[in-house]
Scaffold this active site. Structure first.
Site, PDB file in Angstrom:
ATOM      1  N   GLY A  97       0.399  -1.285  -0.107  1.00  0.00           N
ATOM      2  CA  GLY A  97      -0.319  -0.521  -0.104  1.00  0.00           C
ATOM      3  C   GLY A  97       0.585   1.276  -0.045  1.00  0.00           C
ATOM      4  O   GLY A  97       0.757   2.292  -0.815  1.00  0.00           O
ATOM      5  N   THR A  98       2.108   1.193   0.651  1.00  0.00           N
ATOM      6  CA  THR A  98       2.953   2.226   0.821  1.00  0.00           C
ATOM      7  C   THR A  98       3.142   2.532  -0.746  1.00  0.00           C
ATOM      8  O   THR A  98       3.414   4.042  -0.468  1.00  0.00           O
ATOM      9  CB  THR A  98       3.959   2.322   1.833  1.00  0.00           C
ATOM     10  OG1 THR A  98       3.314   1.591   2.763  1.00  0.00           O
ATOM     11  CG2 THR A  98       4.859   3.245   2.337  1.00  0.00           C
TER      12      THR A  98
ATOM     13  N   SER B 243      -3.687  -2.616  -0.897  1.00  0.00           N
ATOM     14  CA  SER B 243      -2.344  -3.651  -0.221  1.00  0.00           C
ATOM     15  C   SER B 243      -3.466  -5.178   0.106  1.00  0.00           C
ATOM     16  O   SER B 243      -3.968  -5.103   1.282  1.00  0.00           O
ATOM     17  CB  SER B 243      -2.056  -3.134   1.259  1.00  0.00           C
ATOM     18  OG  SER B 243      -1.381  -3.850   2.566  1.00  0.00           O
TER      19      SER B 243
ATOM     20  N   HIS C 163      -2.038  -7.746   2.481  1.00  0.00           N
ATOM     21  CA  HIS C 163      -2.131  -8.156   3.622  1.00  0.00           C
ATOM     22  C   HIS C 163      -3.306  -7.840   4.580  1.00  0.00           C
ATOM     23  O   HIS C 163      -3.358  -8.091   4.994  1.00  0.00           O
ATOM     24  CB  HIS C 163      -0.870  -7.943   3.949  1.00  0.00           C
ATOM     25  CG  HIS C 163      -0.069  -6.345   5.141  1.00  0.00           C
ATOM     26  ND1 HIS C 163      -0.399  -6.528   6.293  1.00  0.00           N
ATOM     27  CD2 HIS C 163       0.456  -5.606   3.658  1.00  0.00           C
ATOM     28  CE1 HIS C 163      -0.184  -5.095   6.283  1.00  0.00           C
ATOM     29  NE2 HIS C 163      -0.101  -4.417   4.655  1.00  0.00           N
TER      30      HIS C 163
ATOM     31  N   THR D 270      10.548  -6.916 -11.996  1.00  0.00           N
ATOM     32  CA  THR D 270      10.220  -8.564 -11.880  1.00  0.00           C
ATOM     33  C   THR D 270       9.225  -8.023 -10.438  1.00  0.00           C
ATOM     34  O   THR D 270       9.041  -8.436  -9.930  1.00  0.00           O
ATOM     35  CB  THR D 270      11.171  -9.479 -11.396  1.00  0.00           C
ATOM     36  OG1 THR D 270      12.161  -9.284 -12.534  1.00  0.00           O
ATOM     37  CG2 THR D 270      10.499 -10.815 -11.965  1.00  0.00           C
TER      38      THR D 270
ATOM     39  N   CYS E 272       5.186   4.291  20.842  1.00  0.00           N
ATOM     40  CA  CYS E 272       6.159   4.612  21.635  1.00  0.00           C
ATOM     41  C   CYS E 272       7.088   5.833  20.676  1.00  0.00           C
ATOM     42  O   CYS E 272       7.442   4.884  19.468  1.00  0.00           O
ATOM     43  CB  CYS E 272       6.406   3.679  22.086  1.00  0.00           C
ATOM     44  SG  CYS E 272       7.421   4.474  23.341  1.00  0.00           S
TER      45      CYS E 272
HETATM   46  N1  PLP Z   1      -2.674   2.800   4.047  1.00  0.00           N
HETATM   47  C1  PLP Z   1      -3.394   2.132   5.228  1.00  0.00           C
HETATM   48  C2  PLP Z   1      -4.355   3.156   4.999  1.00  0.00           C
HETATM   49  C3  PLP Z   1      -3.767   1.700   6.007  1.00  0.00           C
HETATM   50  O1  PLP Z   1      -3.718   1.077   6.543  1.00  0.00           O
HETATM   51  C4  PLP Z   1      -1.787   1.236   6.236  1.00  0.00           C
HETATM   52  C5  PLP Z   1      -0.908   0.092   6.248  1.00  0.00           C
HETATM   53  O2  PLP Z   1      -1.929  -0.088   7.402  1.00  0.00           O
HETATM   54  C6  PLP Z   1      -1.369   1.895   4.688  1.00  0.00           C
HETATM   55  C7  PLP Z   1      -1.787   2.958   3.669  1.00  0.00           C
HETATM   56  C8  PLP Z   1       0.400   1.438   4.163  1.00  0.00           C
HETATM   57  O3  PLP Z   1       0.314  -0.211   3.494  1.00  0.00           O
HETATM   58  P1  PLP Z   1       1.164  -1.610   3.604  1.00  0.00           P
HETATM   59  O4  PLP Z   1       1.297  -1.597   4.872  1.00  0.00           O
HETATM   60  O5  PLP Z   1       1.125  -2.413   1.947  1.00  0.00           O
HETATM   61  O6  PLP Z   1       2.337  -0.852   3.237  1.00  0.00           O
END
Ligand code: PLP
Length: 386
Positions: free
Chosen positions: A71-72, A198, A200, A236, A324
């Site tokens: 997702g990032t 994402s 996972h 890849t 933290c």
């Molecule tokens: N965006 C949101 C709303 C999320 O909750 C998360 C992960 O917690 C991410 C992006 C990032 O996803 P990833 O862990 O696949 O990089």
């Protein structure tokens, strides 16, 4: 001790059907899909099927799906790829409650001369659409607003937002990492230009994500190198991950009703009982307008971390709304943006369920929570009258 996993917004169990489907690509079918030989080339059709399955869940064209690593990466590609493709516009609009994958990427662009506007939210975690209308103009390159918040589950009026943004000629990205698989989406009928997923978070493994790019949207590649993903994302392909995400999307489509009935009922039972049985606690977010699996509750005068540690002793996994950092507890930026008082933000716990949770698990948590809260309150120097 059995694990009771109520932290699905952090990450989720790989569905057994997903694991089964991906294993051959780790064990036997390890060829490179770009290879000329049959052994490698044969997996290209499995990537195609993965793409079709993701597109079926999102209701879009398979050609609009780009596979990424998480997702990032999808969020960073959407933001940086848009700004590179639209170099003459210098403004970005987002919200104060985005995930750091969006907030940090946007704030970094301030160092490159961009103006970044972070829209405020009200006590329910919702933005004011009039503020968005006032902020967006012909210098706006990108608006990035999440579909649903990871901490509170609050859902934003994304289709309305996308229309407002389109009218001003800006590009609209939504981080739908928490929404996909939990609520229905129809991208064919939406004006969303870019959307992040994402794997996972929806019962596929870590290491695979998606960026949906509506046909015709201007976007420069973020990762350059080979010609994979039609030149839009080099590297890849993670074949096993793509196959897995495709299967997870297929399962999500068939389980959407369950998400909104069984999962929601369990969430409501957990939440309503805790709110009644534990004194001085409150729900954070919007009771009605939120994801069916998420509940964020603040327990006044005690630390979320302390609750988590005691829950952990019973095998119960949840999250707290503070992190933290450098030895001190920083309350969540989301709860602070919503104006949740400091003492309540510190004592917040997020429970996030999935279709794998059972009634028996929820009953166990309901039984343990008042014991834990009462015990910590007795130790708290802040409780009135003690
Ligand atoms: N965006 C949101 C709303 C999320 O909750 C998360 C992960 O917690 C991410 C992006 C990032 O996803 P990833 O862990 O696949 O990089």
């Amino acid at each position: 001790m059995e694990t009771i996993y109520l932290d699905n917004n952090a990450t989720s169990k790989v569905a057994p059907e997903v694991l089964e489907e991906m294993l051959p690509y780790l064990r036997d079918l390890y060829g490179n899909p770009s290879s000329m030989h049959t052994f490698g080339g044969q997996v290209a059709r499995n990537i195609r099927q993965g793409r079709e399955r993701v597109a079926a869940l999102l209701k879009c064209d398979p050609a609009e799906i780009i596979f990424t690593s998480c997702g990032t990466e999808s969020d960073n590609t959407a933001i940086k790829g848009t700004l590179a493709a639209v170099p003459n516009k210098r403004k970005i609009i987002t919200t104060r409650v985005e995930h750091p994958a969006v907030l940090t990427a946007c704030r970094e662009m301030e160092n490159h001369g961009y103006t970044v506007i972070e829209l405020a939210v009200d006590e329910k975690g919702q933005i004011d659409l009039d503020e968005l209308i006032d902020a967006v103009d012909d210098d706006t390159a990108l608006v990035s607003i999440m579909y649903a918040n990871n901490e509170t589950g609050v859902i934003f009026p994304i289709d309305k937002i996308a229309e407002i943004v389109q009218q001003e000629g800006a590009i609209f990205h939504t981080d739908a990492v928490q929404a996909v698989g939990k609520i229905p989406l129809n991208l064919n009928e939406s004006k969303i230009d870019l959307l992040s997923i994402s794997g996972h978070k929806l019962h596929a493994p870590k290491g695979v994500g998606v960026l949906y790019v509506k046909k015709g949207t201007r976007l420069s590649p973020f990762m350059v190198g080979g010609h994979q993903e039609a030149g839009r994302r080099a590297g890849t392909e993670n074949v096993a991950g793509i196959v897995a995400l495709g299967k997870a999307c297929e399962l999500a489509a068939t389980n959407l009703d369950e998400e909104n009935t069984k999962v929601k009922n369990l969430r409501d039972k957990l939440e309503n009982t805790i709110l009644k049985s534990c004194l001085q606690c409150r729900l954070n977010g919007d009771k009605d307008n939120r994801l069916p699996n998420t509940s964020n509750i603040s327990f006044e005068f005690i630390e979320g971390e302390a609750i988590l540690l005691l829950l952990d002793r019973f095998g119960i996994c949840a999250s707290s709304g503070s992190a933290c950092t450098s030895g001190s507890l920083e309350p969540s930026h989301v709860l602070r943006a919503m104006g949740v008082p400091f003492t309540a933000a510190h004592g917040s716990i997020r429970f996030s369920l999935s279709r794998y949770n059972t009634e028996k698990e929820i009953e166990f948590v309901i039984e343990k929570m008042p014991e834990i809260v009462n015990r910590l309150r007795q130790l708290s120097p802040f409780v009135a009258g003690q």
